[in-house]
Design a protein around this motif. Structure first.
Motif, PDB file in Angstrom:
ATOM      1  N   ARG A 200     -44.346  77.675 -24.628  1.00 37.77           N
ATOM      2  CA  ARG A 200     -44.199  77.793 -26.076  1.00 37.77           C
ATOM      3  C   ARG A 200     -43.356  76.624 -26.574  1.00 37.77           C
ATOM      4  NH1 ARG A 200     -41.971  82.770 -29.868  1.00 37.77           N
ATOM      5  NH2 ARG A 200     -43.062  82.102 -31.742  1.00 37.77           N
ATOM      6  N   ALA A 201     -43.860  75.944 -27.582  1.00 35.13           N
ATOM      7  CA  ALA A 201     -43.143  74.825 -28.204  1.00 35.13           C
ATOM      8  C   ALA A 201     -42.836  75.226 -29.638  1.00 35.13           C
ATOM      9  CB  ALA A 201     -43.976  73.555 -28.163  1.00 35.13           C
ATOM     10  N   TYR A 210     -38.293  70.238 -31.386  1.00 30.90           N
ATOM     11  CA  TYR A 210     -38.910  71.377 -30.716  1.00 30.90           C
ATOM     12  C   TYR A 210     -37.975  71.956 -29.660  1.00 30.90           C
ATOM     13  CZ  TYR A 210     -43.519  70.163 -32.585  1.00 30.90           C
ATOM     14  OH  TYR A 210     -44.587  69.901 -33.400  1.00 30.90           O
ATOM     15  N   THR A 211     -38.100  73.260 -29.463  1.00 33.62           N
ATOM     16  CA  THR A 211     -37.537  73.930 -28.301  1.00 33.62           C
ATOM     17  C   THR A 211     -38.704  74.368 -27.427  1.00 33.62           C
ATOM     18  OG1 THR A 211     -35.574  74.734 -29.454  1.00 33.62           O
ATOM     19  CG2 THR A 211     -36.223  75.905 -27.450  1.00 33.62           C
ATOM     20  N   ALA A 239     -38.230  65.735 -29.283  1.00 34.49           N
ATOM     21  CA  ALA A 239     -39.004  65.043 -30.315  1.00 34.49           C
ATOM     22  C   ALA A 239     -40.491  65.333 -30.169  1.00 34.49           C
ATOM     23  CB  ALA A 239     -38.768  63.541 -30.213  1.00 34.49           C
ATOM     24  N   GLU A 240     -41.188  65.373 -31.300  1.00 32.45           N
ATOM     25  CA  GLU A 240     -42.639  65.491 -31.267  1.00 32.45           C
ATOM     26  C   GLU A 240     -43.203  64.285 -30.535  1.00 32.45           C
ATOM     27  OE1 GLU A 240     -46.384  66.291 -34.311  1.00 32.45           O
ATOM     28  OE2 GLU A 240     -44.356  65.982 -35.069  1.00 32.45           O
ATOM     29  N   GLY A 241     -44.139  64.534 -29.657  1.00 30.79           N
ATOM     30  CA  GLY A 241     -44.712  63.455 -28.872  1.00 30.79           C
ATOM     31  C   GLY A 241     -44.004  63.195 -27.565  1.00 30.79           C
ATOM     32  N   SER A 242     -42.882  63.871 -27.323  1.00 31.58           N
ATOM     33  CA  SER A 242     -42.189  63.715 -26.047  1.00 31.58           C
ATOM     34  C   SER A 242     -43.033  64.334 -24.928  1.00 31.58           C
ATOM     35  CB  SER A 242     -40.819  64.386 -26.090  1.00 31.58           C
ATOM     36  OG  SER A 242     -40.949  65.788 -26.256  1.00 31.58           O
ATOM     37  N   ALA A 243     -42.761  63.906 -23.705  1.00 30.99           N
ATOM     38  CA  ALA A 243     -43.540  64.400 -22.569  1.00 30.99           C
ATOM     39  C   ALA A 243     -43.453  65.910 -22.445  1.00 30.99           C
ATOM     40  CB  ALA A 243     -43.044  63.733 -21.284  1.00 30.99           C
ATOM     41  N   VAL A 245     -42.970  68.165 -24.829  1.00 26.58           N
ATOM     42  CA  VAL A 245     -43.734  68.835 -25.878  1.00 26.58           C
ATOM     43  C   VAL A 245     -45.226  68.681 -25.626  1.00 26.58           C
ATOM     44  CG1 VAL A 245     -44.269  68.845 -28.345  1.00 26.58           C
ATOM     45  CG2 VAL A 245     -41.889  68.629 -27.583  1.00 26.58           C
ATOM     46  N   ARG A 246     -45.656  67.494 -25.227  1.00 28.29           N
ATOM     47  CA  ARG A 246     -47.079  67.293 -24.943  1.00 28.29           C
ATOM     48  C   ARG A 246     -47.544  68.220 -23.833  1.00 28.29           C
ATOM     49  NH1 ARG A 246     -45.764  61.813 -24.898  1.00 28.29           N
ATOM     50  NH2 ARG A 246     -46.241  61.722 -22.661  1.00 28.29           N
TER      51      ARG A 246
END
Length: 264
Positions: A200-201, A210-211, A239-243, A245-246
Motif C-alpha cells: 500500500r502506497a 508517500y508512506t 517521493a513520487e517516482g522513488s523506487a 513507491v514504484r
C-alpha cells in the motif's frame, strides 16, 4: 487492520462471489483422453495426473493438451518441483482465454480465464490481462494474473492451476489502487526466503509524499488457501517516482518476466 466498512485493509479477498471466475474447467488431458479435474481444485484446470512434489522431485508427468498457436509465453521459475525452469503462457483458443504452464519435463496444463464475468468488472472493454509466476521460499508456486484493477492469485497444486481463495472460499484478489485497500503485489527476497506480499502506497497530499507499507500473504500447506499476515511500514516521506513507491504500485515476482495475452 480494516476499513470503516469492515473490509480487509489489504490485500482484498474479493467480495464478489464468483471465482473472478477466472477458474472454469478446461478438460484437456494427456494425449486426447479427457482427464477429470482435481475435485478439490474447484473446477480449476486440466492437465496430466500426478503430484507436484517439492523442489528436486520428479515434477509433473509429461503430457496434456497442446499449447494453442495464438500464444505469448515466457520462461519462469520451477513451478512443478523438479528443479528445472518452466514456462508460463497466455493464449486464445476458440474464443477462450487460457492461462497455462509448460514444464521442462513436458507437462502441459491450463485454466480458462473468462473475459466477461464478474471478474471482468475489474477491467474495461478491450483491456488485456497479463501474468507472471514464481516459486516462494516455502515451496509454493504462485501465478499472479493482472486484471488491471486487481490481481488474482493462482497456485500450481498437484499439476493443476487452481484459483487461490481466502478462508471463506472467496477468490483472493490484490487491490491495485482502485478500492483504496492496496496498490500492488510482489514476491520479495531471494529464492530460499522469497515471500508473497501486498503493498500500500498512501499519499499525503499536504506533504506530497508517500508512506509505503507491505503485508505478507501466506498460503496453507495445500497451496489453495491464502491469509493475510503481519504488516510493516517500509518508508515514510517517500517521493513520487522513488523506487519504493514504484515497487509498491506494481505487480512483480522477483525478476520473472510478465507476459500479456495475445491481441484478440
Amino acid at each position: 487492520m480494516s476499513t470503516r466498512d469492515g473490509r480487509a485493509w489489504f490485500p482484498l479477498p474479493v467480495r464478489w462471489t464468483l471465482a473472478v471466475s477466472l477458474a472454469l474447467l478446461t478438460s484437456t488431458a494427456c494425449g486426447s483422453q479427457a482427464h477429470e479435474a482435481d475435485p478439490t481444485a474447484g473446477r480449476a484446470t486440466a492437465g496430466p495426473a500426478g503430484l507436484g512434489p517439492a523442489p528436486g522431485g520428479a515434477g509433473c508427468p509429461a503430457g496434456g493438451g497442446a499449447v494453442p498457436d495464438d500464444v505469448n509465453r515466457a520462461g519462469t521459475d520451477d513451478l512443478d518441483g523438479d528443479g528445472l525452469a518452466d514456462e508460463l503462457w497466455l493464449a486464445h483458443d476458440e474464443g477462450l482465454r487460457l492461462l497455462g504452464v509448460s514444464t521442462a519435463g513436458g507437462a502441459r496444463f491450463s485454466v480458462v480465464l473468462n473475459q466477461w464475468d464478474e471478474g471482468a468488472q475489474e477491467q474495461r472493454a478491450g483491456d488485456r490481462v497479463s501474468a507472471l509466476a514464481g516459486r516462494l521460499g516455502d515451496g509454493s508456486a504462485v501465478i499472479l494474473v493482472n486484471l488491471g484493477r486487481s490481481a488474482a492469485l493462482y497456485s500450481v497444486v498437484n499439476c493443476y492451476i487452481v484459483a487461490t481463495t481466502d478462508t471463506e472460499n472467496r477468490p483472493w484478489l490484490f487491490d491495485l489502487g482502485y478500492e483504496g485497500t492496496g496498490d500492488g503485489v510482489g514476491c520479495v527476497g531471494d529464492a530460499s526466503g522469497r515471500i508473497l506480499v501486498s503493498y500500500r502506497a498512501e499519499y499525503d497530499s499536504a506533504k506530497q509524499t508517500y508512506t509505503v507499507s507491505r503485508r505478507t500473504v501466506t498460503l496453507d500447506r495445500t497451496g489453495k488457501r491464502a491469509g493475510a499476515g503481519r504488516s510493516e511500514v517500509l518508508g515514510r516521506g517517500l517521493a513520487e517516482g522513488s523506487a519504493e513507491v514504484r515497487r509498491a504500485q506494481s505487480v512483480s515476482c522477483g525478476n520473472n518476466a510478465e507476459i500479456s495475452e495475445p491481441v484478440f
